[in-house]
Each structure stands twice: as structure tokens, then as C-alpha cells.
Design a protein around this motif. Structure first.
Motif, PDB file in Angstrom:
ATOM      1  N   LEU A   1      -5.993  36.981  39.828  1.00 35.12           N
ATOM      2  CA  LEU A   1      -4.865  37.589  39.121  1.00 35.12           C
ATOM      3  C   LEU A   1      -5.361  38.255  37.832  1.00 35.12           C
ATOM      4  O   LEU A   1      -6.252  37.757  37.155  1.00 35.12           O
ATOM      5  CB  LEU A   1      -3.805  36.541  38.790  1.00 35.12           C
ATOM      6  N   LYS A   2      -4.731  39.370  37.506  1.00 35.02           N
ATOM      7  CA  LYS A   2      -5.064  40.092  36.281  1.00 35.02           C
ATOM      8  C   LYS A   2      -4.159  39.583  35.172  1.00 35.02           C
ATOM      9  O   LYS A   2      -2.950  39.813  35.187  1.00 35.02           O
ATOM     10  CB  LYS A   2      -4.868  41.590  36.483  1.00 35.02           C
ATOM     11  N   MET A   3      -4.739  38.873  34.193  1.00 36.03           N
ATOM     12  CA  MET A   3      -3.970  38.296  33.098  1.00 36.03           C
ATOM     13  C   MET A   3      -4.159  39.133  31.844  1.00 36.03           C
ATOM     14  O   MET A   3      -5.077  39.941  31.735  1.00 36.03           O
ATOM     15  CB  MET A   3      -4.428  36.861  32.825  1.00 36.03           C
ATOM     16  N   ASN A   4      -3.268  38.929  30.869  1.00 40.30           N
ATOM     17  CA  ASN A   4      -3.418  39.563  29.557  1.00 40.30           C
ATOM     18  C   ASN A   4      -4.532  38.841  28.812  1.00 40.30           C
ATOM     19  O   ASN A   4      -4.395  37.668  28.469  1.00 40.30           O
ATOM     20  CB  ASN A   4      -2.090  39.469  28.787  1.00 40.30           C
ATOM     21  N   LYS A   5      -5.632  39.557  28.586  1.00 38.68           N
ATOM     22  CA  LYS A   5      -6.842  38.904  28.084  1.00 38.68           C
ATOM     23  C   LYS A   5      -6.644  38.291  26.707  1.00 38.68           C
ATOM     24  O   LYS A   5      -7.074  37.162  26.450  1.00 38.68           O
ATOM     25  CB  LYS A   5      -7.996  39.912  28.052  1.00 38.68           C
ATOM     26  N   ALA A   6      -5.974  39.014  25.808  1.00 34.82           N
ATOM     27  CA  ALA A   6      -5.806  38.507  24.436  1.00 34.82           C
ATOM     28  C   ALA A   6      -4.957  37.232  24.436  1.00 34.82           C
ATOM     29  O   ALA A   6      -5.321  36.212  23.826  1.00 34.82           O
ATOM     30  CB  ALA A   6      -5.162  39.583  23.561  1.00 34.82           C
ATOM     31  N   LEU A   7      -3.799  37.276  25.100  1.00 35.56           N
ATOM     32  CA  LEU A   7      -2.948  36.093  25.136  1.00 35.56           C
ATOM     33  C   LEU A   7      -3.621  34.950  25.889  1.00 35.56           C
ATOM     34  O   LEU A   7      -3.491  33.779  25.500  1.00 35.56           O
ATOM     35  CB  LEU A   7      -1.613  36.456  25.800  1.00 35.56           C
ATOM     36  N   ASP A   8      -4.372  35.306  26.938  1.00 33.07           N
ATOM     37  CA  ASP A   8      -5.074  34.284  27.706  1.00 33.07           C
ATOM     38  C   ASP A   8      -6.101  33.554  26.847  1.00 33.07           C
ATOM     39  O   ASP A   8      -6.229  32.328  26.890  1.00 33.07           O
ATOM     40  CB  ASP A   8      -5.741  34.951  28.902  1.00 33.07           C
TER      41      ASP A   8
END
Length: 581
Positions: free
Chosen positions: A334-341
């Protein structure tokens, strides 16, 4: 008109004499309670029956005469017994005569104002006097048809007929206090005529229980006053006591002990069975707790448990670290939001680091804590299980924190998206009227709303994934605690005394009666045998189940799924009537 004569199964061996019992005109039934042996003085018999009637409030009288098979001068003696009807006047005078060939078959005459009824109009019903006196009939209004099917035999419905008969035998217990060893002018035959049933141990226990209950009641009142003191009921402590399963269980057992130690005599069967069930449940609970103590303190099992606890906690922490590192990458592609992740991952990793440090800081004291905690099992197995539930809650406190953080963040985004979605449709939530009303927005408000809606929508998958993972972990912990609470509730609510009676003396808890043909001889009255149908185990559990507290959720599955979808917190200790945050 059919007349029913209930005859004790212990009286066929009685010598000739008078039939003592009660006539029930509404039901055309005569209940024979005892046989007075010949010789006797009629005045003494009348005086004794008056005393029995005053004490028992049951109209006990002479119903007729009884002639045994070994009577001498039978014709003259039978005439003598028949003449007694003028001394003991009664609407119906029963003359029962036992046959020599078959002692269980009686011949009879029913005299009414000098006339004799047809023999076919009388049914003789043999009953076990001891079982009928000790049994307690239960109303079938609360018993379903399925329960009746489970009995396995066709039961007679409990009506006022049988209730009156059972009540008559039970109230006339004073009549059964005279046996053949007593030096009295009147000799009886009844179920205790061969010697009264008694237990020296039981009588001594009854005498010793009174001072013990008084002392225990004073001690429990003192403990209760301490628990209700203002120092222990300030807000933080009161909140903590209400959330710890151990404190709730101890308070529950304290109420049980106060009920048991109450010196007031039980007024009815329900109060007596409740006290007995509580007493037996408490004894079994303490006995199981002592067995647990004996197992724990053998072969240094406490030390082995303490040594295994720290590695298990480290292993769980490392698994959580690996799970968070997996979520910080590309979980399942899955492609997640990198900063929030990255922010969420590091935030939770820091909490795990704090938790590991806390566990290692407490490791030198864990064995001592477990040693003292194990001693609490002497208060009962339920207290030990409640302590185990609280220990699980403390050891998984970091998982609970993760769940709360993820749920609050997810819930904030869900409610934000729903509010902004109403903005697009020209709607708003009216707080005062608690409804959705129409509203006009200007261009700037729509622009800001669109921007915020887009941001929240694209950040939702990352937040939802963290929320889903930690919710599943939290549900595992809740299920384990729920199983422990179910076991505690099962032990607290199981009516063990009633179940023991059903196993050892099933006739004492009667659901009804059944009849079978005892003797059927041509030209003789029909002889039936009355037997008691006991309550089934399911009926006993439903009827005598003890009230208990409930620490598990009361919500339906639909409400539970709705809360999980909206991100609302799930508290296993909340009741329906309590307000949640």
C-alpha cells in the motif's frame, strides 16, 4: 363423584386404629397423615388434635378407621371401629381394611350419614410422606414448554390441589415428632415412627453458627464502614476502585458475606436458597483458591513464573517494534503518506521504548509482587482471576495507549470528513435542535472546506491502517479479559447448593408429580403411586441463578461494529446506563 385418598406408603404396616389427616372438600380429597394405634382414649386423641390444629393452623381431624390384616376378632373389632364415627363426627367416614393375601390392597367403605358409596368412586393414592414433606413445589408459570419436554415424562400441572396437599404435609411436621420410643399415651405410625431423623453434627453446627454469624457480621460491618469512608472515596481513588476488577469482585463478595452472616431467619424458600447458594459458592470458591495456592507455592512455580514474565514482555515489545517498522514501510504494497507514516511510527516506537524501560525497572520486584499476589487466592479463585485480569491490563497498557491514540485520531478525521461533506451539500449540524439544517456558505468557506476535506481524505488511509492494527491488538486483549470475567461471573452466579440438591435429593426441588398404577385388582379400588418430578438442571439454573455484576460490554453486535467503524472507544467495564466520553 370421585374421592381421592392420599395414603402414606409407610402406613400399611401400621396396627389397627384411627386415620388422622385433613379433608379438603373443594378437591374431594383426603390426606392421611398418620395412624393412631389401638388402644387409645378418644378424649386424649381429641385434645391432641386440637393442639396440633392450633400450632399448625391446619384442620387436622379423624378421617376414619384402619384395620390391619393381623387384627384379632375382626368382625367385632371392625364394628367397634365403625362405631367410632359417632365419637369423631365427620362428613365422610373412611373405613380402610387391609387384605391378608395382598397387604398393599385395601378394601374400603365410605360412610356418609349412614349410607355407603360405591367402591368405584374412590382412588387410593400412595405417597412417600418423607419426600412430600421435604420437597418444595415450584410454580410452572416460569417454566417453558421446552423444559416440560425435557423432563421425559408426562407431568401433572401444579394446581392448588397438589400445592394444598404438599403444604398440608409440610405444615404438620409437629405431628411426626412422636415415635415408638416416646412414652406417650398415644402411639402413631408415620414416616418417623421408627425413630426421628436427626444429625448431632447438624444440630451442633446450628447452635455454633449463631455466635459465629454475630461476630462475622460485626467484622464485616467494620470493613464496610472503612471502605465507605471519605478518605477512600475521593475522586481519583473512587475512579480507580471502580475500574479494577479485583476491587469490584471484593465488594461483590463482601455483599455476599453480609447476606450469609445475617442472623435473621429466612422467611421463605427463595431467601433460604439464596443464602445456601451463596454459602456453598463461597466455600467452593475459597477451596479452589486454596488449591491454586498449594499448586503455585510448590516447586518454586512463583519464581519460574517471574523469570518467564520478563522475556515474554520483551518478546511482545520486539514483535510490536517489528510491526511498526513494517507499517512505516509499504505494508502489503500500500502507498502510505510518508510524512504522517514516519511521525506516527516514531511516536509509537518511543512509547514502546518507554514501556521496555518500565518493565526492566520493575523486574527486581516482580517475584516479590507475584508472591504476595498469589496469597490473595485464599480469598477465592474469583479474586485470583480478577487479579490476573488486572495484571493483564497493566502489562498491555501500552497496547491500550496505542489503541486510544489511533482511535482518537481516526475518529477526529471521520467526524471532520462528515462535517465537511455536509458543507459541500449546503448543510450544517444544528447542535441545539440536534438535526441537520440548510445553510448558505460564501466562497471563502467553500474553498477552505474543500482544501481541508482533500487533506483529511488523503491522510485517512494511513490513519485507518494504524487504527485497524491497534484495534485488532486491543480486541485480542479484551477477548482474553472477557473470558476471565465470564469465568468469574460463572462461579459467582452458579447455584451450587441447588444443583447439589438436584443431584443428591432430586425430590426436594419438585416441578410436579406423576402417577403410575400401583395395584389394579378387579372389584377393588384403584391404587396409584404418586412420584415427584424434579426440576431439570436448566430450570434450576434459571430459577436460582445468583445475581452478579457484569464487566463485559452490554452492546449488541451492530452497535459494537458501528463504534469500531466510527472510531469510538470501547470500554469493557462500561454499562449501558453509564455515559461514555
Amino acid at each position: 363423584m370421585v374421592i381421592k385418598v392420599f395414603f402414606p406408603s409407610c402406613c400399611p404396616e401400621a396396627e389397627s386404629g384411627l386415620l388422622i389427616g385433613r379433608w379438603i372438600p373443594e378437591q374431594n380429597a383426603a390426606v392421611v397423615l398418620a395412624v393412631v394405634h389401638y388402644p387409645f382414649i378418644p378424649g386424649q386423641v381429641k385434645q391432641y388434635l386440637v393442639q396440633i390444629t392450633e400450632v399448625t393452623k391446619v384442620n387436622v381431624s379423624v378421617l376414619g378407621s384402619w384395620s390391619s390384616h393381623n387384627s384379632q376378632a375382626k368382625e367385632d373389632f371392625s364394628q367397634f371401629l365403625e362405631d367410632l364415627s359417632s365419637i369423631f363426627p365427620h362428613d365422610l367416614w373412611f373405613q380402610l381394611t387391609q387384605e391378608k393375601e395382598n397387604q398393599s390392597v385395601f378394601d374400603y367403605q365410605v360412610v356418609q350419614h349412614g349410607s355407603k358409596n360405591n367402591k368405584e368412586d374412590v382412588i387410593l393414592i400412595h405417597y412417600d410422606q418423607r419426600k412430600v414433606m421435604l420437597s418444595k413445589l415450584h410454580c410452572l408459570d416460569t417454566i417453558t414448554a421446552e423444559d416440560n419436554h425435557n423432563v421425559g415424562v408426562k407431568s401433572e400441572a401444579i394446581t392448588s390441589d397438589f400445592a394444598t396437599i404438599f403444604d398440608t404435609v409440610a405444615k404438620c411436621e409437629l405431628l411426626f415428632m412422636i415415635d415408638k420410643y416416646d412414652e406417650t399415651p398415644i402411639k402413631f405410625t408415620h414416616w418417623q415412627s421408627e425413630g426421628r431423623e436427626a444429625s448431632v453434627v447438624v444440630e451442633l453446627a446450628k447452635q455454633a453458627s449463631v455466635p459465629v454469624c454475630v461476630v462475622l457480621s460485626l467484622l464485616l460491618s467494620f470493613i464496610s464502614s472503612i471502605c465507605k469512608s471519605r478518605a477512600l472515596n475521593i475522586w481519583p481513588l473512587r475512579f480507580l476502585w471502580s475500574k479494577l476488577s479485583t476491587c469490584v469482585q471484593l465488594a461483590h463478595r463482601l455483599v455476599h458475606l453480609q447476606t450469609i452472616a445475617n442472623t435473621t431467619k429466612a422467611q421463605n424458600l427463595s431467601e433460604f436458597m439464596r443464602k445456601a447458594n451463596l454459602f456453598v459458592s463461597f466455600l467452593i470458591d475459597v477451596g479452589l483458591g486454596l488449591l491454586l495456592i498449594s499448586w503455585l507455592y510448590q516447586k518454586n512455580r512463583i519464581g519460574q513464573l517471574a523469570d518467564a514474565l520478563i522475556p515474554v514482555a520483551d518478546h511482545v515489545a520486539k514483535e510490536l517494534q517489528g510491526l511498526l517498522e513494517w507499517l512505516m514501510g509499504a505494508p502489503a504494497g500500500l502507498k502510505m503518506n510518508k510524512a504522517l507514516d514516519e511521525v506516527l511510527g516514531r511516536f509509537f516506537l518511543y512509547h514502546i521504548h518507554l514501556w521496555i524501560s518500565y518493565i526492566h525497572l520493575m523486574s527486581p520486584f516482580i517475584e516479590m509482587i507475584l508472591w504476595y499476589v498469589g496469597l490473595s487466592a485464599c480469598l477465592g479463585l474469583t479474586v485470583a482471576l480478577s487479579i490476573v485480569s488486572d495484571i493483564i491490563a497493566l502489562l498491555t497498557f501500552h497496547i491500550y495507549c496505542f489503541y486510544v491514540y489511533g482511535a482518537r485520531l481516526y475518529c477526529l478525521k471521520i467526524y471532520g470528513l462528515s462535517s465537511l461533506w455536509r458543507l459541500f451539500r449546503g448543510k450544517k449540524w444544528n447542535v441545539l435542535r440536534r438535526r441537520v439544517d440548510s445553510c448558505s456558505y460564501d466562497l471563502d468557506q467553500l474553498f477552505i472546506g474543500t482544501l481541508l476535506f482533500t487533506i483529511l481524505l488523503f491522510l485517512l488511509p494511513t490513519t485507518a491502517l494504524y487504527y485497524l492494527v491497534f484495534t485488532l491488538l486491543r480486541l485480542v486483549v479484551v477477548v482474553v479479559q472477557g473470558l476471565i470475567h465470564l469465568l468469574v461471573d460463572f462461579i459467582n452466579s452458579l447455584p451450587l447448593y441447588a444443583l447439589g440438591l438436584r443431584l443428591c435429593r432430586p425430590y426436594m426441588l419438585a416441578a410436579g408429580v406423576k402417577f403410575k398404577v400401583f395395584q389394579k385388582v378387579a372389584g377393588k379400588p384403584l391404587h396409584l403411586l404418586m412420584q415427584i418430578n424434579p426440576l431439570t438442571y436448566g430450570m434450576i439454573i434459571r430459577h436460582y441463578r445468583l445475581p452478579t455484576y457484569s464487566c463485559y460490554p452490554k452492546d449488541s453486535w451492530t452497535a459494537l461494529c458501528q463504534k469500531l467503524f466510527l472510531g469510538e472507544l470501547i470500554y469493557p467495564w462500561k454499562r449501558k446506563t453509564e455515559k461514555q466520553d
